[in-house]
Design a protein around this motif. Structure first.
Motif, mmCIF file in Angstrom:
data_model
loop_
_atom_site.group_PDB
_atom_site.id
_atom_site.type_symbol
_atom_site.label_atom_id
_atom_site.label_comp_id
_atom_site.label_asym_id
_atom_site.label_seq_id
_atom_site.Cartn_x
_atom_site.Cartn_y
_atom_site.Cartn_z
ATOM 1 N N ASP A 169 32.027 -25.901 13.368
ATOM 2 C CA ASP A 169 32.335 -25.533 11.989
ATOM 3 C C ASP A 169 31.111 -25.077 11.207
ATOM 4 O O ASP A 169 31.154 -24.969 9.979
ATOM 5 N N SER A 170 30.005 -24.789 11.911
ATOM 6 C CA SER A 170 28.778 -24.405 11.211
ATOM 7 C C SER A 170 28.964 -23.154 10.353
ATOM 8 O O SER A 170 28.558 -23.116 9.186
ATOM 9 N N LEU A 171 29.578 -22.109 10.908
ATOM 10 C CA LEU A 171 29.741 -20.878 10.145
ATOM 11 C C LEU A 171 30.737 -21.040 9.007
ATOM 12 O O LEU A 171 30.591 -20.412 7.955
ATOM 13 N N GLN A 172 31.728 -21.900 9.194
ATOM 14 C CA GLN A 172 32.679 -22.156 8.102
ATOM 15 C C GLN A 172 31.961 -22.774 6.914
ATOM 16 O O GLN A 172 32.196 -22.405 5.752
ATOM 17 N N ARG A 173 31.069 -23.731 7.203
ATOM 18 C CA ARG A 173 30.316 -24.365 6.129
ATOM 19 C C ARG A 173 29.353 -23.377 5.478
ATOM 20 O O ARG A 173 29.096 -23.432 4.274
ATOM 21 N N ALA A 174 28.807 -22.463 6.283
ATOM 22 C CA ALA A 174 27.918 -21.444 5.728
ATOM 23 C C ALA A 174 28.673 -20.537 4.755
ATOM 24 O O ALA A 174 28.185 -20.223 3.655
ATOM 25 N N LYS A 175 29.869 -20.122 5.159
ATOM 26 C CA LYS A 175 30.670 -19.260 4.283
ATOM 27 C C LYS A 175 31.057 -19.983 3.003
ATOM 28 O O LYS A 175 31.059 -19.393 1.927
ATOM 29 N N CYS A 230 29.332 -22.054 1.470
ATOM 30 C CA CYS A 230 28.143 -22.115 0.606
ATOM 31 C C CYS A 230 27.613 -20.717 0.282
ATOM 32 O O CYS A 230 26.516 -20.590 -0.290
ATOM 33 N N PRO A 285 24.293 -16.125 7.626
ATOM 34 C CA PRO A 285 23.392 -16.477 8.723
ATOM 35 C C PRO A 285 22.576 -15.288 9.222
ATOM 36 O O PRO A 285 21.421 -15.442 9.617
ATOM 37 N N TYR A 335 18.475 -22.105 6.020
ATOM 38 C CA TYR A 335 19.873 -21.935 6.424
ATOM 39 C C TYR A 335 20.458 -23.271 6.882
ATOM 40 O O TYR A 335 21.517 -23.698 6.420
ATOM 41 N N THR A 355 23.511 -25.727 5.310
ATOM 42 C CA THR A 355 24.768 -26.044 6.001
ATOM 43 C C THR A 355 24.837 -27.501 6.452
ATOM 44 O O THR A 355 25.864 -27.935 6.976
ATOM 45 N N ASP A 402 22.917 -28.747 8.863
ATOM 46 C CA ASP A 402 22.742 -28.758 10.317
ATOM 47 C C ASP A 402 21.294 -28.977 10.758
ATOM 48 O O ASP A 402 20.976 -28.790 11.933
#
Length: 442
Positions: free
Chosen positions: A388-394, A396, A400, A412, A416, A418
Motif C-alpha cells: 500500500d506504499s503508493l496508495q499512501r503516497a497518493k 499525501c 514518487p 518520500y 509515506t 516507510d
C-alpha cells in the motif's frame, strides 16, 4: 493469519543483525583457557607476553573491544579504538575516540595517529589485538605528508557523489593513508598481531575491508589514476594529490606494503562476521514465517534504483509462475549516482525505486536496509516498499517519480511512513534486501 508484512520484514532483519553482532562474532572465534588465548585456529601463550594492546576502528569496534576486555580482563595493558559518533559502549581499559563517517574529521585523524603511536611501542614480546569493522577507513584518516585532511575529504566526497564503489574509494584512500594498506601492521612489527575483522565489502577481500590496515595491498598508484580518469575527476582533485599519485606511478614514492613484506610475517587476520552469515540467519527466520528462503546473492552491486527494479521484476515473475511463499534475500552494496539535490541513501533509494516498480502489487513486500543502521547522511537505515506504499503516497499528494528524480528518497519515505529507523546497530556487513513474495495478496 500471517503477521503484517512490515512486522515480518522487521523480524527477519533483526535475526540477521543478531547473527552478526560484533560481541557474539568475537566470542565465536576468541576464547581463553587459563594462560592460553585461542583465536580461531591459532593459540597464544599469554605468559610469554609483557603487554597486550587492543586497538581498532569502525562502527562496531566498541562491542568487539568490550568482548576482548571480558575475555582478557586486566591482562590488557592499554588500548585505543576509533568509532563513529554515538557508536560507543562502556569500556574499562580501552580508550574510545569518536569521529565522523563517511566524511572524515579531525577527531578521526587524531585517533588514527594515537593508535599508530601506541602500536609503535609494541615489541616482539608484546601482542596486538585489532578490531576492524566497516567504516574504519573513514574513521582513521591519517594522511601522508603534504596532503591535508580537507583535501582527503574533498576526494572522498567527489567519489561518493559520482557513484564510485567502496573498492574504488578505498584504493585512493589507501594510497593517501599512513594507517590503511598494511601500514598498521607495519607500525606494529615485530609484535605479533591478530586482527578480528567484520566484513563490509563485496567479496570479503581483506585488503579492501577498512582499506586493509593489517593486510597486503593489491591496489596500486596506477589504479588510483585510472579511477580518477574513469569518473573524469582528474581536473577536480587537488593538484598535490594528483601529483602524489603520479609520483607513485613513476616510482618516485614507494608503493604500499605488498605480499611478502615482513610486516605480515606475524599477522593473523580472521573474518568473524560477513554478509553471508546475516543472510543465512535471515533465511532461517523467514522459514519460521512459512516462507521458502532463497539467497539470491551476497554480492549485490550496481546502481541502487536499477538493482531494486530488477529484484521487483524477479519477484513479479515468481508470482506468475508458481504458488507458495518465497523470501528472496540479497546482500551487498549498491551505489547512487547523484543527479538531484535531495536527501537519502542507497537503501532508501532502492525502497523508493521498488515502490515505483511494484506499483502497489498486493503480493510483494520489500525491505532495503543498511546493517549499520545508517544509510547515507541520514538518521534512517533504509526503507520499506509495501503493497500500500503508493496508495499512501497518493493520499499525501506525493509523487514518487519526482522524489526519485531528485534523489530525495528520505523525504518520500518519511512522508509515506516507510522509513526504517533502527539507530546505530554497532555492526556493519553491508546491506540486506528482503523481499517477501506470495501468490495470495497480503
Amino acid at each position: 493469519m500471517n503477521a503484517h508484512p512490515k512486522d515480518m520484514l522487521h523480524e527477519i532483519l533483526g535475526a540477521a543483525l543478531t547473527a552478526v553482532a560484533p560481541d557474539k562474532a568475537v566470542s565465536r572465534f576468541v576464547s581463553r583457557d587459563g594462560d592460553t588465548l585461542h583465536i580461531d585456529t591459532a593459540t597464544y601463550a599469554l605468559d610469554t607476553f609483557d603487554n597486550i594492546y587492543v586497538v581498532g576502528a569502525g562502527k562496531g569496534a566498541a562491542p568487539m573491544a568490550a568482548q576482548l576486555e571480558e575475555i582478557l580482563g586486566d591482562r590488557i595493558t592499554d588500548g585505543i579504538i576509533c568509532v563513529k559518533y554515538e557508536h560507543t559502549v562502556p569500556l574499562r581499559i580501552v580508550r574510545t575516540i569518536e569521529a565522523a563517517h563517511p566524511v572524515p574529521d579531525a577527531n578521526g585523524e587524531r585517533g588514527a595517529r594515537a593508535i599508530l603511536e601506541l602500536v609503535n611501542k609494541a615489541g616482539a614480546r608484546d601482542l596486538v589485538l585489532c578490531c576492524i569493522t566497516g567504516g574504519a577507513s573513514a574513521l582513521t584518516p591519517a594522511l601522508v605528508e603534504g596532503i591535508s585532511l580537507d583535501e582527503g575529504k574533498q576526494v572522498t566526497q567527489l567519489l561518493l557523489e559520482c557513484g564510485a564503489t567502496i573498492n574504488e574509494i578505498n584504493a585512493l584512500r589507501k594510497h593517501m593513508s599512513i594507517f590503511g594498506s598494511g601500514n598498521l601492521a607495519r607500525a606494529a612489527y615485530p609484535s605479533p598481531l591478530a586482527a578480528l575483522i567484520i566484513s563490509d565489502v563485496v567479496g570479503d577481500d581483506l585488503d579492501v575491508i577498512a582499506s586493509g590496515p593489517t593486510s597486503p595491498d593489491s591496489s596500486t598508484f596506477e589504479d588510483c589514476i585510472n579511477i580518477l580518469e574513469r569518473y573524469q575527476l582528474t581536473a577536480n582533485v587537488p593538484v598535490n594529490i594528483l601529483t602524489h599519485f603520479q609520483n607513485g606511478v613513476e616510482g618516485k614514492i614507494c608503493e604500499t606494503p605488498k605480499v611478502g613484506d615482513p610486516a605480515f610475517d606475524s599477522v593473523q587476520n580472521v573474518l568473524v562476521a560477513t554478509n553471508e552469515q546475516a543472510l543465512h540467519a535471515a533465511a532461517a527466520k523467514a522459514q519460521e514465517f512459512g516462507y521458502t528462503p532463497q539467497i539470491v546473492t551476497s554480492s549485490m552491486s550496481g546502481e541502487a534504483r536499477i538493482v531494486a527494479a530488477d529484484i521487483a521484476k524477479q519477484a513479479q515473475s515468481i508470482i506468475s509462475s508458481q504458488t507458495g511463499k518465497l523470501c528472496l534475500l540479497s546482500g551487498g552494496e549498491t551505489t547512487v549516482t547523484l543527479t538531484g539535490d535531495g536527501l537519502g541513501g542507497r537503501n532508501q533509494e532502492m525502497a523508493l525505486a521498488a515502490a515505483v516498480a511494484l506499483d502497489g502489487c498486493p503480493n510483494i513486500a520489500m525491505l532495503c536496509a543498511g546493517t549499520d543502521g545508517s544509510d547515507g547522511p541520514t538518521d534512517a537505515a533504509g526503507g520499506f516498499a509495501l503493497p500500500d506504499s503508493l496508495q499512501r503516497a497518493k493520499a499525501c499528494s506525493i509523487s514518487p517519480q519526482l522524489y526519485l528524480a531528485s534523489n530525495d528518497s528520505y523525504n518520500y519515505l518519511k512522508g509515506t511512513g516507510d522509513l526504517l529507523q533502527t539507530g546505530p546497530t554497532l555492526t556493519n556487513v553491508m546491506d540486506i534486501c528482503i523481499t517477501l513474495v506470495q501468490h495470495e495478496p497480503f
